[in-house]
Design an enzyme around this catalytic site. Structure first.
Site, PDB file in Angstrom:
ATOM      1  N   LYS A 222     -44.005 -43.748 -52.307  1.00  0.00           N
ATOM      2  CA  LYS A 222     -44.376 -42.644 -53.199  1.00  0.00           C
ATOM      3  C   LYS A 222     -45.011 -43.140 -54.501  1.00  0.00           C
ATOM      4  O   LYS A 222     -44.973 -44.323 -54.827  1.00  0.00           O
ATOM      5  CB  LYS A 222     -43.164 -41.748 -53.432  1.00  0.00           C
ATOM      6  CG  LYS A 222     -42.861 -40.938 -52.152  1.00  0.00           C
ATOM      7  CD  LYS A 222     -41.770 -39.948 -52.324  1.00  0.00           C
ATOM      8  CE  LYS A 222     -41.557 -39.203 -50.987  1.00  0.00           C
ATOM      9  NZ  LYS A 222     -40.335 -38.418 -50.988  1.00  0.00           N
ATOM     10  N   ARG A 257     -35.111 -42.551 -45.518  1.00  0.00           N
ATOM     11  CA  ARG A 257     -36.282 -42.023 -44.802  1.00  0.00           C
ATOM     12  C   ARG A 257     -37.478 -42.903 -45.145  1.00  0.00           C
ATOM     13  O   ARG A 257     -37.888 -42.970 -46.294  1.00  0.00           O
ATOM     14  CB  ARG A 257     -36.502 -40.578 -45.258  1.00  0.00           C
ATOM     15  CG  ARG A 257     -37.621 -39.847 -44.581  1.00  0.00           C
ATOM     16  CD  ARG A 257     -37.734 -38.429 -45.128  1.00  0.00           C
ATOM     17  NE  ARG A 257     -38.826 -37.709 -44.494  1.00  0.00           N
ATOM     18  CZ  ARG A 257     -40.095 -37.828 -44.864  1.00  0.00           C
ATOM     19  NH1 ARG A 257     -40.436 -38.606 -45.872  1.00  0.00           N
ATOM     20  NH2 ARG A 257     -41.033 -37.154 -44.222  1.00  0.00           N
TER      21      ARG A 257
HETATM   22  N1  HH2 Z   1     -40.530 -36.702 -48.653  1.00  0.00           N
HETATM   23  C1  HH2 Z   1     -41.622 -36.252 -47.985  1.00  0.00           C
HETATM   24  C2  HH2 Z   1     -41.462 -35.343 -46.952  1.00  0.00           C
HETATM   25  N2  HH2 Z   1     -40.247 -34.921 -46.564  1.00  0.00           N
HETATM   26  N3  HH2 Z   1     -37.902 -34.973 -46.797  1.00  0.00           N
HETATM   27  C3  HH2 Z   1     -36.802 -35.414 -47.420  1.00  0.00           C
HETATM   28  N4  HH2 Z   1     -35.586 -35.019 -47.020  1.00  0.00           N
HETATM   29  N5  HH2 Z   1     -36.882 -36.290 -48.469  1.00  0.00           N
HETATM   30  C4  HH2 Z   1     -38.079 -36.736 -48.923  1.00  0.00           C
HETATM   31  O1  HH2 Z   1     -38.080 -37.517 -49.899  1.00  0.00           O
HETATM   32  C5  HH2 Z   1     -39.276 -36.289 -48.266  1.00  0.00           C
HETATM   33  C6  HH2 Z   1     -39.130 -35.373 -47.190  1.00  0.00           C
HETATM   34  C7  HH2 Z   1     -42.978 -36.738 -48.373  1.00  0.00           C
HETATM   35  O2  HH2 Z   1     -43.324 -37.906 -47.676  1.00  0.00           O
HETATM   36  P1  HH2 Z   1     -44.234 -38.000 -46.358  1.00  0.00           P
HETATM   37  O3  HH2 Z   1     -43.635 -37.200 -45.249  1.00  0.00           O
HETATM   38  O4  HH2 Z   1     -44.476 -39.402 -46.025  1.00  0.00           O
HETATM   39  O5  HH2 Z   1     -45.630 -37.398 -46.788  1.00  0.00           O
HETATM   40  P2  HH2 Z   1     -46.321 -35.999 -46.563  1.00  0.00           P
HETATM   41  O6  HH2 Z   1     -45.442 -34.944 -47.131  1.00  0.00           O
HETATM   42  O7  HH2 Z   1     -47.643 -36.116 -47.279  1.00  0.00           O
HETATM   43  O8  HH2 Z   1     -46.483 -35.808 -45.075  1.00  0.00           O
END
Ligand code: HH2
Length: 399
Positions: A222, A257
């Site tokens: 992030k 995660r």
């Molecule tokens: N962060 C993202 C998405 N879902 N869920 C939880 N529980 N905690 C988090 O910190 C979290 C989450 C964002 O990351 P990512 O899925 O890699 O990216 P994007 O939302 O652009 O798909």
């Protein structure tokens, strides 16, 4: 790793040590891997590789929640995630989480074999709570301030830890009261928070863990890691992620995660070995001296300097303790007591913050093996114009 225990008709998940949740973004626009696993077969292959690398969970997402992201229609989200969930359910080798804020997507995913709903909206929607409860599934309740489109536009808190912990407690309790059998809480790194908020929330994980629910945590790749490390490319932020996740693991997180499963699994294995060797970690050994009472002369008022009052002090020392029955191998707490007594009775401080800080630093000087000193100074007779049971200051000092 997660297990499961049966309580009547309901299965409760149990957690011990951080489990790794591999991210599969079946999206064209996710912030670090958008487009790489957008086709179903690429997403399934990636999920299987993550499971082989040691992920206990796979989190399948069909809509990006990155700052500034625009929502996708529900049918499109379903089209992206369902083939992946079905394929993983048929494999039966990994637990399946679905990252969605929509009850319709959650319902279809649970019918297709998902075990957990990861809701960045924190199960605010009563329909979402009903869907998850009816399926007897688990859920992650995450904290987010605002909406992805605008959440990073100057978010502000008076007390970020109190506000986020309080919000999570209320959201989790509401979900449990509505019948969701297993609730994890997630402080939501990057969701409507500044870097200083992230640092405060990371440091407060032990307190969140103390609320009694398993804590999920995800800082993977992030923005704050990019800013701290000066790395613009999100896909190149895995080393920084491991450092933050190491702190989260020490703070007691149950689930991490991540995008880089193999790296995270390796880091946790090394951490486990070191913790076992040095007795560090959330369950670290400690010596506690509580309820030490002294007469002292601290305070800003003339009467306090003249008559003095009773002060109570607690000291908690994090220190690896020996199994051997030998005083020389451990911290002599009589020395610590003498140090505290000297500080409280031998000097006058105008504010108990300074007294607590001086005690903590003195405690660290007592023995080089003490890694952390937590000191609470209670002033039950603080001169206040009403009834107060106690005034307490707590400081934490690390070597
Ligand atoms: N962060 C993202 C998405 N879902 N869920 C939880 N529980 N905690 C988090 O910190 C979290 C989450 C964002 O990351 P990512 O899925 O890699 O990216 P994007 O939302 O652009 O798909």
């Amino acid at each position: 790793m997660p297990g499961a225990v049966r309580d009547g008709d309901v299965w409760q998940l149990t957690w011990s040590g951080p489990a790794v949740m591999g991210i599969v973004n079946a999206t064209p626009d996710s912030f670090s891997d958008g487009g790489r696993h957008a086709a179903a077969d690429a997403a399934v292959a990636h999920a299987r590789a993550e499971a082989r690398a040691g992920a206990a969970w796979i989190d399948v997402g069909g809509e990006s929640t990155r700052p500034g992201a625009t929502p996708v229609p529900e049918e499109e989200e379903l089209r992206r995630i369902l083939p992946v969930v079905r394929a993983l359910a048929a494999d039966g080798t990994v637990r399946i989480s679905v990252d969605t804020r929509r009850p319709g997507v959650a319902r279809a995913a649970l019918e297709a074999g998902a075990h957990l709903i990861n809701d960045v909206h924190g199960l605010r929607d009563p329909e979402m709570r009903r869907v998850v409860a009816d399926a007897g599934a688990a859920a992650i309740v995450m904290h987010m301030r605002g909406e992805p489109a605008t959440m990073q536009d100057d978010p502000r808190y008076d007390d970020v830890v109190g506000e986020v912990h309080g919000w999570l407690e209320r959201a989790a309790r509401r979900a449990e009261e509505d019948g969701v059998p297993s609730v994890l809480v997630d402080p939501g790194w990057g969701f409507g928070k500044r870097d200083a908020d992230h640092v405060a929330l990371l440091g407060s994980l032990p307190r969140l863990v103390a609320h009694g629910r398993p804590v999920a945590f995800g800082a993977s790749r992030k923005g704050s890691i990019g800013r701290w490390a000066g790395v613009a490319d999100p896909a190149a932020r895995d080393p920084g992620t491991l450092v933050v996740h190491q702190e989260a693991a020490l703070g007691g997180a149950a689930l991490l995660r991540v995008h880089d499963v193999a790296g995270q699994v390796q880091a946790l294995a090394v951490r486990r070995a070191l913790c076992a060797a040095t007795r560090r970690g959330p369950e670290q050994d400690r010596i506690v001296l509580s309820g030490m009472e002294f007469h002292g002369y601290h305070g800003v008022f003339e009467e306090e300097a003249r008559f003095g009052a009773r002060f109570r002090v607690d000291v908690e020392m994090r220190v690896p303790l020996p199994a051997e029955d030998d005083l020389a191998r451990t911290v002599d707490y009589a020395r610590v007591y003498a140090r505290v007594s000297e500080e409280v009775t031998g000097r006058r401080y105008r504010v108990i913050e300074a007294l607590a800080s001086a005690i903590a630093e003195g405690v660290l000087r007592c023995d080089a093996r003490i890694e952390t000193a937590t000191v609470r100074v209670h002033k039950p007779h603080a001169p206040l114009p009403g009834v107060v049971r106690d005034v307490t200051v707590e400081v934490v000092r690390r070597r």
